[in-house]
Design an enzyme around this catalytic site. Structure first.
Site, PDB file in Angstrom:
ATOM      1  CB  CYS A  86      -0.873  -0.140   1.196  1.00 18.85           C
ATOM      2  SG  CYS A  86      -1.995   1.245   1.254  1.00 18.85           S
ATOM      3  CB  CYS A  90      -0.960   2.612   3.925  1.00 14.89           C
ATOM      4  SG  CYS A  90      -2.501   2.193   2.814  1.00 14.89           S
ATOM      5  CG  ASP A  91       3.387   1.706   4.455  1.00 15.69           C
ATOM      6  OD1 ASP A  91       2.235   2.001   5.473  1.00 15.69           O
ATOM      7  OD2 ASP A  91       2.657  -0.225   3.899  1.00 15.69           O
TER       8      ASP A  91
END
Ligand code: NDP
Length: 310
Positions: free
Chosen positions: A134, A137-138
């Site tokens: 992701c 997300c990261d």
């Protein structure tokens, strides 16, 4: 047999939000968390894009808070996995863990999706310390660093472009000599100055040390093996929605995502609603999943009211 008014399957942002709304609307929700309590989000560390947390929030804390909030309003949260369903009868019949039989007046499916991984032991070893599925997300953790994205579809292109806006350099590891992605995404990727596409390459091993990922060993189709130095390794080779159980009853798209009607959570079976990643191939964010959980609970409320008044 236990009779439940509103049964929710799935303990991610969609399921818990549905439970919060359903509990507050007196729909007596029972939620089974499924195989991955807390959902996919718990595979990441800090969530920095969920509104309301200017400093970011630990993913497990966020999910624990959603669970606690649902419980606070009276939702009955349980552990267990749905193993069989019959959506052709009223009330619906659901089996949990191959043994517990339930009946439900309304059903909210929020079983999520699973990111696909390559299946390498080294990939498993560095999950959470450099291996991620992701970018939104990261990606932020890789500002001015070098990362690789595996895959050649729209998701891989989107993730590579997102990462390219943060990272110093992005490699795309594509197993064929063509992208699967739409033309417009291909063009964007190919014109990005800091994205280098490594065509005809498969990953043999993710390399790393005690601090996390340091590189990847690739095998080109011509037999050449070579290493690239990277700090992050992102998978974008597709997702698998957890919808197999519902296939005999519901309309799914060609990739297995549950189809919902217009701007609602309604499926083709009245009384069955879908929320979160199991019905969303496109956005797949915690906040969009939570929003669709709210929609499902509101739709279930309306449906149950109509049943009473019918
Ligand atoms: P896709 O199935 O479209 O693409 C998967 C990619 O991963 C392909 O390039 C595939 O290679 C590659 N791949 C699969 N398995 C492996 C493996 N084991 N090793 C290496 N590479 C592998 O998935 P997406 O998630 O990209 O997209 C899913 C759907 O969502 C699509 O319909 C897409 O168009 C849509 N989407 C739309 C977006 C938008 O409109 N903005 C954004 C994101 C997705 P190969 O081509 O060789 O099979």
């Amino acid at each position: 047999m236990e009779k439940i008014k509103t049964l929710i399957l799935g303990g991610g942002p969609a399921g818990f939000t549905a439970a919060i709304y359903a509990a507050r609307a007196n729909l007596s929700p029972v939620l089974y968390e499924g195989l991955q309590p807390g959902g996919q989000l718990t595979t990441t560390t800090v969530v920095e894009n969920f509104p309301g947390f200017p400093e970011g929030v630990d993913a497990n804390t966020l999910m624990d808070n959603m669970r606690a909030q649902a419980r606070h309003f009276g939702a009955d949260i349980r552990q267990g996995v749905a193993t069989a369903v019959d959506l052709g009868v009223r009330p619906f019949r659901i089996t949990i863990d191959n043994e517990t039989q339930l009946e439900a007046d309304a059903l909210i499916i929020a079983t999520g999706a699973q990111a696909r991984y390559l299946g390498l032991p080294s990939e498993e070893k560095f999950k959470g310390s450099g291996v991620s599925a992701c970018a939104t997300c990261d990606g932020f953790f890789y500002r001015k660093r070098t990362v690789a994205v595996v895959g050649g579809g729209d998701t891989a292109c989107e993730e590579a472009l997102y990462l390219a806006s943060l990272a110093k350099k992005v490699y795309m590891i594509v197993r064929r000599d063509v992208f699967r992605a739409s033309r417009i995404m291909q063009e964007k990727v190919l014109s990005a100055p800091n994205i280098e596409v490594l065509w005809n390459c498969n990953t043999q091993e993710v390399l790393g040390d005690a601090m996390g990922v340091t590189g990847a060993r690739l095998l080109r189709k011509d037999g050449t093996v070579f290493d690239i130095a990277i700090d992050g390794f992102f998978l974008a080779i597709g997702h698998t929605p957890s919808s197999a159980l519902f296939k005999p009853w519901l309309k799914l798209d060609e990739n297995g995502y549950i189809l919902t009607e217009g701007k609602s959570a309604e499926t083709c079976v009245p009384g069955v609603f879908a929320a979160g990643d199991v019905q969303d191939p496109r956005y797949r964010q915690a906040v969009t999943a939570a929003a669709s959980g709210c929609m499902a609970a509101r739709d279930a409320e309306k449906y149950l009211l109509e049943q009473v008044n019918a």
